[in-house]
Write a protein that holds these residues in place. Structure first.
Motif, PDB file in Angstrom:
ATOM      1  N   ALA A  74     -65.430 -37.559  17.940  1.00 58.81           N
ATOM      2  CA  ALA A  74     -64.839 -38.442  16.934  1.00 58.81           C
ATOM      3  C   ALA A  74     -65.310 -39.883  17.091  1.00 58.81           C
ATOM      4  O   ALA A  74     -65.271 -40.654  16.132  1.00 58.81           O
ATOM      5  CB  ALA A  74     -63.322 -38.381  16.994  1.00 58.81           C
ATOM      6  N   PRO A 134     -60.471 -36.389  19.699  1.00 52.25           N
ATOM      7  CA  PRO A 134     -61.286 -35.180  19.877  1.00 52.25           C
ATOM      8  C   PRO A 134     -62.733 -35.542  20.215  1.00 52.25           C
ATOM      9  O   PRO A 134     -63.252 -36.560  19.737  1.00 52.25           O
ATOM     10  CB  PRO A 134     -61.194 -34.480  18.512  1.00 52.25           C
ATOM     11  CG  PRO A 134     -60.722 -35.514  17.550  1.00 52.25           C
ATOM     12  CD  PRO A 134     -59.940 -36.512  18.332  1.00 52.25           C
ATOM     13  N   VAL A 135     -63.366 -34.718  21.046  1.00 52.88           N
ATOM     14  CA  VAL A 135     -64.774 -34.935  21.377  1.00 52.88           C
ATOM     15  C   VAL A 135     -65.573 -35.025  20.071  1.00 52.88           C
ATOM     16  O   VAL A 135     -65.379 -34.221  19.169  1.00 52.88           O
ATOM     17  CB  VAL A 135     -65.315 -33.778  22.243  1.00 52.88           C
ATOM     18  CG1 VAL A 135     -66.807 -33.962  22.507  1.00 52.88           C
ATOM     19  CG2 VAL A 135     -64.553 -33.696  23.558  1.00 52.88           C
ATOM     20  N   HIS A 150     -53.861 -31.388  16.430  1.00 52.44           N
ATOM     21  CA  HIS A 150     -54.940 -30.834  15.607  1.00 52.44           C
ATOM     22  C   HIS A 150     -56.098 -31.839  15.554  1.00 52.44           C
ATOM     23  O   HIS A 150     -55.852 -33.033  15.380  1.00 52.44           O
ATOM     24  CB  HIS A 150     -54.399 -30.583  14.191  1.00 52.44           C
ATOM     25  CG  HIS A 150     -55.301 -29.783  13.327  1.00 52.44           C
ATOM     26  ND1 HIS A 150     -56.452 -30.290  12.785  1.00 52.44           N
ATOM     27  CD2 HIS A 150     -55.231 -28.495  12.908  1.00 52.44           C
ATOM     28  CE1 HIS A 150     -57.047 -29.352  12.068  1.00 52.44           C
ATOM     29  NE2 HIS A 150     -56.327 -28.248  12.127  1.00 52.44           N
ATOM     30  N   PRO A 151     -57.351 -31.365  15.683  1.00 50.81           N
ATOM     31  CA  PRO A 151     -58.473 -32.320  15.714  1.00 50.81           C
ATOM     32  C   PRO A 151     -58.659 -33.069  14.408  1.00 50.81           C
ATOM     33  O   PRO A 151     -59.301 -34.123  14.393  1.00 50.81           O
ATOM     34  CB  PRO A 151     -59.680 -31.428  16.022  1.00 50.81           C
ATOM     35  CG  PRO A 151     -59.273 -30.061  15.576  1.00 50.81           C
ATOM     36  CD  PRO A 151     -57.795 -29.978  15.820  1.00 50.81           C
ATOM     37  N   GLY A 152     -58.106 -32.575  13.330  1.00 58.20           N
ATOM     38  CA  GLY A 152     -58.270 -33.245  12.047  1.00 58.20           C
ATOM     39  C   GLY A 152     -57.067 -34.069  11.643  1.00 58.20           C
ATOM     40  O   GLY A 152     -56.972 -34.501  10.499  1.00 58.20           O
ATOM     41  N   ARG A 153     -56.127 -34.261  12.579  1.00 54.66           N
ATOM     42  CA  ARG A 153     -54.920 -35.018  12.238  1.00 54.66           C
ATOM     43  C   ARG A 153     -54.569 -36.005  13.335  1.00 54.66           C
ATOM     44  O   ARG A 153     -53.468 -35.985  13.893  1.00 54.66           O
ATOM     45  CB  ARG A 153     -53.747 -34.048  12.024  1.00 54.66           C
ATOM     46  CG  ARG A 153     -54.009 -33.049  10.912  1.00 54.66           C
ATOM     47  CD  ARG A 153     -52.847 -32.109  10.720  1.00 54.66           C
ATOM     48  NE  ARG A 153     -53.225 -31.013   9.841  1.00 54.66           N
ATOM     49  CZ  ARG A 153     -52.464 -29.942   9.607  1.00 54.66           C
ATOM     50  NH1 ARG A 153     -51.286 -29.834  10.209  1.00 54.66           N
ATOM     51  NH2 ARG A 153     -52.882 -28.994   8.811  1.00 54.66           N
ATOM     52  N   GLU A 154     -55.537 -36.868  13.649  1.00 54.35           N
ATOM     53  CA  GLU A 154     -55.305 -37.833  14.721  1.00 54.35           C
ATOM     54  C   GLU A 154     -54.137 -38.765  14.398  1.00 54.35           C
ATOM     55  O   GLU A 154     -53.297 -39.050  15.255  1.00 54.35           O
ATOM     56  CB  GLU A 154     -56.565 -38.660  14.963  1.00 54.35           C
ATOM     57  CG  GLU A 154     -57.671 -37.940  15.690  1.00 54.35           C
ATOM     58  CD  GLU A 154     -58.716 -38.946  16.121  1.00 54.35           C
ATOM     59  OE1 GLU A 154     -58.468 -39.700  17.076  1.00 54.35           O
ATOM     60  OE2 GLU A 154     -59.778 -39.003  15.477  1.00 54.35           O
ATOM     61  N   ALA A 155     -54.129 -39.262  13.186  1.00 45.52           N
ATOM     62  CA  ALA A 155     -53.073 -40.217  12.822  1.00 45.52           C
ATOM     63  C   ALA A 155     -51.703 -39.560  12.921  1.00 45.52           C
ATOM     64  O   ALA A 155     -50.736 -40.164  13.411  1.00 45.52           O
ATOM     65  CB  ALA A 155     -53.316 -40.751  11.409  1.00 45.52           C
ATOM     66  N   ALA A 205     -58.107 -49.669  15.018  1.00 42.40           N
ATOM     67  CA  ALA A 205     -59.070 -50.771  15.029  1.00 42.40           C
ATOM     68  C   ALA A 205     -60.468 -50.267  15.362  1.00 42.40           C
ATOM     69  O   ALA A 205     -61.452 -50.643  14.730  1.00 42.40           O
ATOM     70  CB  ALA A 205     -58.635 -51.841  16.040  1.00 42.40           C
ATOM     71  N   VAL A 206     -60.561 -49.399  16.362  1.00 49.91           N
ATOM     72  CA  VAL A 206     -61.871 -48.882  16.771  1.00 49.91           C
ATOM     73  C   VAL A 206     -62.481 -48.027  15.660  1.00 49.91           C
ATOM     74  O   VAL A 206     -63.687 -48.078  15.407  1.00 49.91           O
ATOM     75  CB  VAL A 206     -61.743 -48.086  18.085  1.00 49.91           C
ATOM     76  CG1 VAL A 206     -63.010 -47.274  18.364  1.00 49.91           C
ATOM     77  CG2 VAL A 206     -61.455 -49.040  19.238  1.00 49.91           C
ATOM     78  N   GLY A 207     -61.641 -47.236  14.998  1.00 47.18           N
ATOM     79  CA  GLY A 207     -62.145 -46.346  13.959  1.00 47.18           C
ATOM     80  C   GLY A 207     -62.290 -46.993  12.599  1.00 47.18           C
ATOM     81  O   GLY A 207     -62.825 -46.389  11.688  1.00 47.18           O
ATOM     82  N   GLY A 208     -61.833 -48.230  12.470  1.00 44.34           N
ATOM     83  CA  GLY A 208     -61.885 -48.883  11.169  1.00 44.34           C
ATOM     84  C   GLY A 208     -60.940 -48.252  10.164  1.00 44.34           C
ATOM     85  O   GLY A 208     -61.199 -48.270   8.961  1.00 44.34           O
TER      86      GLY A 208
END
Lengths: 438, 438
Positions: free
Chosen positions: B203, B200-201, B418-423, B235-238
């Motif tokens: 993030a 999402p934009v 959903h923007p709050g459920r990337e995983a 990896a990028v998001g830690g």
């Protein structure tokens, strides 16, 4: 030539500036008439800087030679932009070619920028001259730099754009650039008795500015009057017209601010006086029936989450080189979770629809720009409570000076407007400022 | 070791690559076991690049020496990040320290970046090695570069992240970085038969990436599988955990795409086959009752307006150095007006609330990733119609490969989440990909 006292009396510490400056439109006319030059404007700014900086500490880098060279080129050329020869200060999270961008942190010490940030490039095209870089709190969060409030040296200038607000308040430069993620442009203007403007998030390119929270960060401007801000905003945006003060009285929605956090009695009194003065000139002012209190917490959630993403490497590898307050915020942000972040953003977008609907009828929301006057001491920069919900909703805001405490310390009021009517907001704010001189 | 054919058969032009690569998790295990080294991974990538580049033209800069040097350092060290030794391509609007960022435009020729963009720095910390910069359309808009589609050299690879998609599809690198403002990550992946992911934009930090439209721009990733994308995103998001493919069947909302623009019969057929295959394994799929067609136009309005602000100096001073298509878009954008821009954003936020509400119950929206297979010819990059509304609503999206036309040309399907459920979205997309091999 209209002259204007820039620095007010300093009640607890010797006067640090008696500088006077013309309005930017006056300056432009003076330059066009050949009565002054860009070189002289730069030299005068450097003189004021030398006189005030030992007390104020607003600057981290002064680019005197580069400014003089740019002034010479402007004087030798024929082009006259709307900001021809105007010296500006640039917050030290914003790149200026050839100068360090240190973000108020040892982690960025000595990092020289190769190019101007987008907003700096637009100011230069309009003829402005970068005088130097101004103090920011650490990574534009809450850990203060050394800057003092030019109106009262015992008080904070606010943050995070501390040096930009102070440099304008001290009369060194008529314009400075800052950034706002919570209340970092509106609050320091209120504390320092100057005007400031934050466009809606996304209206200006953020290229070349250190980002902290992508959905909240925006560049903004400081000047001594709203009319000057309108000239700067139009120059940066390439607008074909500069918004003039409106001639008719506006319709305003009043928020007393207390649902967003404690408002000090002197601020509450000043807001009432402002309402009386504006109504006396015909403004229609009604109580806003908004319930924005929960957005305070939502802003904190979004800010902490996004900051923790942006700065996770600094937190992981250099925690001891972060201030306690920043480190604690990043640790909290790392625990927020994307679901909470998304939920906070969703509540904000729903509220934004309600608020922009109301702003379809009214010209602006009127509320305090800060909870009170600048707090005593330099250990903290005050609270951004009056700005958080509006920054989260990506709405433009103007801080308007003119009110004061009984002891003469500045108090700011704020107008928040429709994201699609920036020019109208600036026109309304100029109308309001003209009626708030105490 | 699991091996995987990367480049499919090339029906109209000689085979350009027969490379095989392991999954990233396999690569990590192989490196950990000492069976290969970062140096060998880089040398193999350079060999594949040499073999394919004369036909594909995916790269603008190859940093062979710097990549070899970084590989030597990794091999000499003891740290093993999740992307240890993985060569990556970086779209040429994203800064890589010491390499030019030319944005596919003569206006940026020779501009060498001083520092890595945020996303590049995070990849390097995870052990990835920048092999070079990949072709972008001009300023990431629609004017194509020279890149050909590795699956069929007569077709466009899509845009604007043309080189990143093609470099992965050709088997040169297992991972590449792109950006999306309209459909610039989802569409080229679909055309080239690889997987891609757009968070999402907001993030991810956009620091060090040339911005065009602040409310739309986001970085994204290409890989051969959704599982690899999940590893890269984590990896990028830690993230503390890499999202694994879900074990249970998901609940999906089906959009056939035709309300967003024409969908070619072969894409419509493939989507039906996909639905049948997914239902066969237990997925609950219902027709989405969304009316997102108007957001197509709203996305165009927002994109044109913001681009015209960001690039007004280039339009004013160098119109003859812009392509016709970009210049015309900027001229249109300059006439949009802030009120129209704000109204378009307001409609998007209202729809976003509806869509995220629906996505509270379902796992994702399933729709075409592009209107059809990659169009013939290199003069245009295809249409972003299937992505515009979701990018405007700042929702994450995954392009999933596996479907093909009767002639064997790739077709992509897309999941929007959903923007709050990337995983969760990545876990669902991996479940879907495993059932779409034709």
């Amino acid at each position: 030539m209209r002259v204007r006292g820039v620095a007010g009396p300093h009640r607890r510490a010797g006067v640090v500036s008696t500088a006077v400056t013309a309005s930017l439109q006056e300056t432009a006319r003076t330059v066009a008439a050949g009565s002054t030059t860009a070189t002289r404007l730069v030299e005068e700014a450097l003189e004021r800087l030398a006189a005030t900086e030992p007390d104020i500490h607003a600057w981290v880098t002064v680019a005197a030679d580069a400014a003089r060279e740019q002034a010479r080129r402007l004087d030798a050329g024929s082009h006259r932009g709307p900001l021809h020869g105007v010296p500006v200060g640039v917050k030290d999270i914003i790149d200026v070619a050839g100068l360090p961008t240190e973000c108020g942190s040892p982690l960025r010490a000595g990092r020289v920028a190769g190019e101007d940030a987008w907003v700096v490039a637009r100011l230069r095209e309009a003829g402005a001259i970068v005088l130097g870089k101004t103090v920011t709190t650490e990574f534009a969060y809450f850990q203060p730099g050394p800057t003092r409030n030019p109106r009262d040296l015992t008080r904070t200038p606010g943050g995070s754009s501390s040096g930009s607000a102070a440099a304008v308040a001290a009369g060194v430069v008529p314009v400075a650039v800052g950034t706002q993620t919570a209340g970092s442009v509106i609050r320091p203007a209120a504390f320092c008795g100057v005007a400031s403007y934050v466009p809606p998030v996304g209206a200006l390119s953020y290229e070349g500015i250190h980002p902290m929270c992508p959905s909240l960060d925006t560049a903004g401007f400081f000047a001594t009057t709203v009319e000057d801000l309108a000239l700067v905003r139009a120059a940066v945006g390439g607008w074909s017209e500069v918004p003039a003060p409106r001639s008719d009285a506006p319709t305003l929605l009043l928020m007393r601010g207390d649902e967003l956090g404690p408002v000090e009695p002197e601020m509450a009194d000043a807001l009432e006086r402002a309402v009386t003065a504006l109504r006396g000139d015909g403004a229609r002012i009604s109580d806003a029936t908004l319930r924005l209190g929960p957005l305070e917490d939502d802003h904190v959630t979004v800010m902490e989450y996004e900051a923790a993403v942006s700065m996770r490497t600094e937190l992981a590898t250099s925690p001891d080189r972060l201030s306690d307050i920043l480190r604690e915020m990043l640790v909290k942000g790392a625990a927020v979770g994307e679901a909470s972040w998304a939920a906070a953003r969703a509540r904000a977008t729903a509220q934004r629809d309600l608020v922009t609907g109301l702003l379809g009828e009214a010209d602006a929301i009127l509320l305090p720009a800060a909870p009170g006057p600048a707090p005593e001491g330099l250990g903290a920069t005050g609270k951004p409570t009056m700005s958080r919900p509006f920054q989260l909703m990506n709405l433009p805001a103007v801080a308007i000076p003119g009110m004061r405490t009984a002891a003469g310390v500045p108090l700011g009021v704020q107008l928040v407007g429709h994201p699609g009517r920036e020019a109208g907001l600036l026109a309304t704010a100029a109308w309001v400022q003209a009626r708030l001189q105490e």
